[in-house]
Design an enzyme around this catalytic site. Structure first.
Site, PDB file in Angstrom:
ATOM      1  N   GLY A   1       6.787  25.606  27.335  1.00 43.18           N
ATOM      2  CA  GLY A   1       8.182  25.399  27.703  1.00 43.18           C
ATOM      3  C   GLY A   1       8.323  24.871  29.103  1.00 43.18           C
TER       4      GLY A   1
ATOM      5  N   TRP B   1      10.884  24.129  32.582  1.00 40.42           N
ATOM      6  CA  TRP B   1      12.186  23.484  32.768  1.00 40.42           C
ATOM      7  C   TRP B   1      12.346  22.270  31.855  1.00 40.42           C
ATOM      8  CZ3 TRP B   1      16.690  24.656  34.841  1.00 40.42           C
ATOM      9  CH2 TRP B   1      17.599  23.631  35.129  1.00 40.42           C
ATOM     10  N   THR B   2      11.303  21.453  31.769  1.00 37.07           N
ATOM     11  CA  THR B   2      11.410  20.187  31.037  1.00 37.07           C
ATOM     12  C   THR B   2      11.303  20.361  29.533  1.00 37.07           C
ATOM     13  OG1 THR B   2      10.409  19.089  32.947  1.00 37.07           O
ATOM     14  CG2 THR B   2      10.462  17.856  30.886  1.00 37.07           C
TER      15      THR B   2
ATOM     16  N   GLU C   1      13.797  28.309  29.348  1.00 34.59           N
ATOM     17  CA  GLU C   1      14.835  28.196  30.361  1.00 34.59           C
ATOM     18  C   GLU C   1      16.061  27.469  29.805  1.00 34.59           C
ATOM     19  OE1 GLU C   1      13.230  26.778  34.089  1.00 34.59           O
ATOM     20  OE2 GLU C   1      11.277  27.590  33.611  1.00 34.59           O
TER      21      GLU C   1
END
Length: 547
Positions: free
Chosen positions: A278, A280-281, A321
């Site tokens: 995973g 942020w991106t 996120e």
């Protein structure tokens, strides 16, 4: 896990088996402060030693100096948490500048790796007195041996290969008290940053870590997928860049960082590696994963346990996120989605695998922590890492300037609940055990430019220039280019010219580790390894502070 660096950067020991400290004749003044040497591990061609200073006096000890000789056939090849110099067979170890005083009744430990089999030090003194208490030894240190060419026994810089072959049997990585020291390795670091798995060893960081998080695997179409196949398992390493000094061949079945991690684990058998998915991106795929957690878990298991690298990974980390909230994209899977996903992962991976999660550290009322049943998910997780950094940054281009990783609140903080202790207390209040929570540390700073006010709260005109991304810079750069000029809320800030930065230093990290111990937390984690200095200043502060 890296909330910050990840924001768009993706372009491009000792054994817990309490080894008894056998005092080998070392002490502090008046015999009330002593030092003991303990053999942690001996693999024949090398060894690891832990030195513990005990303050048996009624007052704090603000400084210390240990002198000792090593018998013929052994020498110190690297050290941590002390500054060590050598003249012939005579060694002097003094307190690091970031290390605090040793309180009455307290202890402090540092360590070293040595060549040859372990041999007890001789003629040891601490602050001029015998290390075991009493009078100093009568045998004077040798004076005829010429000094060596300044072998800083701190680990060699990451750009240079180690001067001696690494031991084939690694020192253990479980810190005292069982506290976890968890560091993220960013797969893209092998490109512009030129940071490779070997650097974890040469910096001395591997000996201090308990776990490495490999970031990131992707999440697409509700499945775990490869993030960067070249960096992960295709890149060929030369002998000079390889962990063990052996070059990859064109036809070997596994190359890249995965193979380098395999070699590192062979060198440090107690070190665990977890594959993180995973970030942020790549968190968008978790929304689809939540629609069929069982299928998602099956895909993750098949990827992590792929026969080509099954021995490399000890589990899986979820860095979503954010569930039922907004990050790069927004998720509306509901408050149970995260719990359902990690429950499915635990069922598939089984009880012996590590299943962990990096989560929001938004401690505000009605914020991201409140949006998800993290307490329900905690049952299925070995530990949880609230990302207690990136609270403030130059995405608010005009400011106000504010430290991105405050430990506590302060007058004028721009957002209520945006500090580490707020997140920790909120998670504990929801029933998550303290020892399942790790405190997060950023090995980087966030900064603004166009700032005239030295104290936090000033206005700005935009993000400060950074090596890889505006508004962000590694600690190893900032410590020299913009040294700290003040502290607030348990972290540091600096103003140089019109630029204003906030970041953690060894000193502020020491304070945060004291907080982690006082709160009964399970340890600490950090984003990410390449931001530290070549000799691992920040991870040394984490390890020393958790003591």
């Amino acid at each position: 896990m890296k909330r910050s660096l990840r924001r768009a950067l993706w372009v491009g020991a000792v054994m817990a088996v309490t080894v008894a400290t056998v005092p080998m004749a070392s002490a502090f003044g008046a015999g009330s402060v002593t030092a003991g040497f303990a053999k942690v591990q001996d693999w024949g061609t090398g060894h690891e030693t832990r030195v513990t200073i005990t303050n048996g006096s009624s007052a704090a000890v603000s400084t210390w100096r240990i002198e000792f000789d090593l018998p013929s056939g052994t020498s110190i090849s690297s050290s941590w948490d002390a500054d060590v110099t050598r003249t012939g067979d005579h060694y002097v170890a003094v307190k690091k500048s970031w290390a605090g005083s040793i309180p009455a009744g307290g202890t402090f430990s540092w360590g070293y790796n040595g060549t040859g089999a372990y041999k007890a030090p001789l003629n040891c003194t601490i602050n001029g007195a015998a290390c075991g208490g009493g009078a100093p030894p009568t045998t004077a240190p040798p004076t005829t041996t010429p000094p060596t060419t300044t072998p800083p026994t701190t680990t060699p810089p990451t750009t240079a290969p180690p001067t001696t072959p690494p031991p084939t049997t690694p020192p253990p990585t479980t810190p005292p008290g069982g506290k976890k020291v968890v560091g993220y390795f960013a797969q893209w670091g092998v490109y512009a940053r030129n940071y490779h798995v070997k650097n974890i060893h040469t910096s001395g960081s591997a000996a201090k870590l308990t776990h490495i998080m490999y970031a990131f695997g992707n999440t697409t179409n509700g499945r775990c997928t490869i993030g960067d196949s070249f960096a992960d398992y295709e890149k060929a390493y030369t002998a000079a860049d390889s962990v063990d000094g052996v070059a990859d061949t064109w036809d070997q079945p596994l190359r890249g960082s995965f193979n380098q991690l395999r070699k590192l684990k062979k060198m440090y058998p107690n070190l665990k590696v977890i594959w993180s998915f995973g970030g942020w991106t790549w968190s968008g795929g978790f929304t689809q994963a939540a629609q069929n957690p069982t299928a998602f878990a099956e895909s993750c298991y098949n990827l992590v346990e792929d026969p080509r690298w099954a021995d490399v990974f000890d589990g899986i980390d979820v860095d979503w996120e954010y569930p039922n909230a907004c990050g790069l994209t927004c998720d509306s899977s509901g408050p149970n989605a995260f719990k359902n996903v990690v429950s499915a992962l635990r069922t598939k991976f089984g009880s012996s695998a590590l299943v962990t999660a990096a989560i929001t550290a938004d401690g505000s009322n009605g914020g991201k922590i409140d949006a998800t049943d993290y307490a329900g998910a905690a049952t299925y997780l070995n530990w949880i890492m609230p990302m207690t950094y990136d609270y403030f940054g130059a995405w608010a281009a005009q400011g106000p300037t504010a430290p991105h990783s405050p430990l506590t609140s302060y007058t004028g903080i721009p957002q209520q609940g945006f500090w580490s202790d707020a997140a920790i207390q909120k998670l504990k209040s929801k029933g998550i055990p303290s020892d399942k929570l790790l405190l997060g540390i950023g090995f980087y700073g966030r900064g603004w430019t166009g700032v005239t006010q030295a104290a936090p709260g000033g206005t700005a005109t935009g993000p400060a220039p950074g090596t890889y991304e505006q508004g962000i810079e590694d600690y190893k750069v900032l410590k020299n280019s913009c040294p700290s000029t003040g502290t607030i809320a348990g972290t540091a800030y600096a103003k140089c010219g019109s630029n204003w930065w906030s970041y953690d230093t060894p000193s502020t990290i020491n304070g945060k580790m004291t907080y982690a111990k006082n709160q009964g937390l399970g340890g600490a984690f950090f984003w990410e390894l390449s931001g530290d200095t070549g000799n691992g200043e920040l991870i040394g502060a984490i390890k020393g502070g958790l003591g």
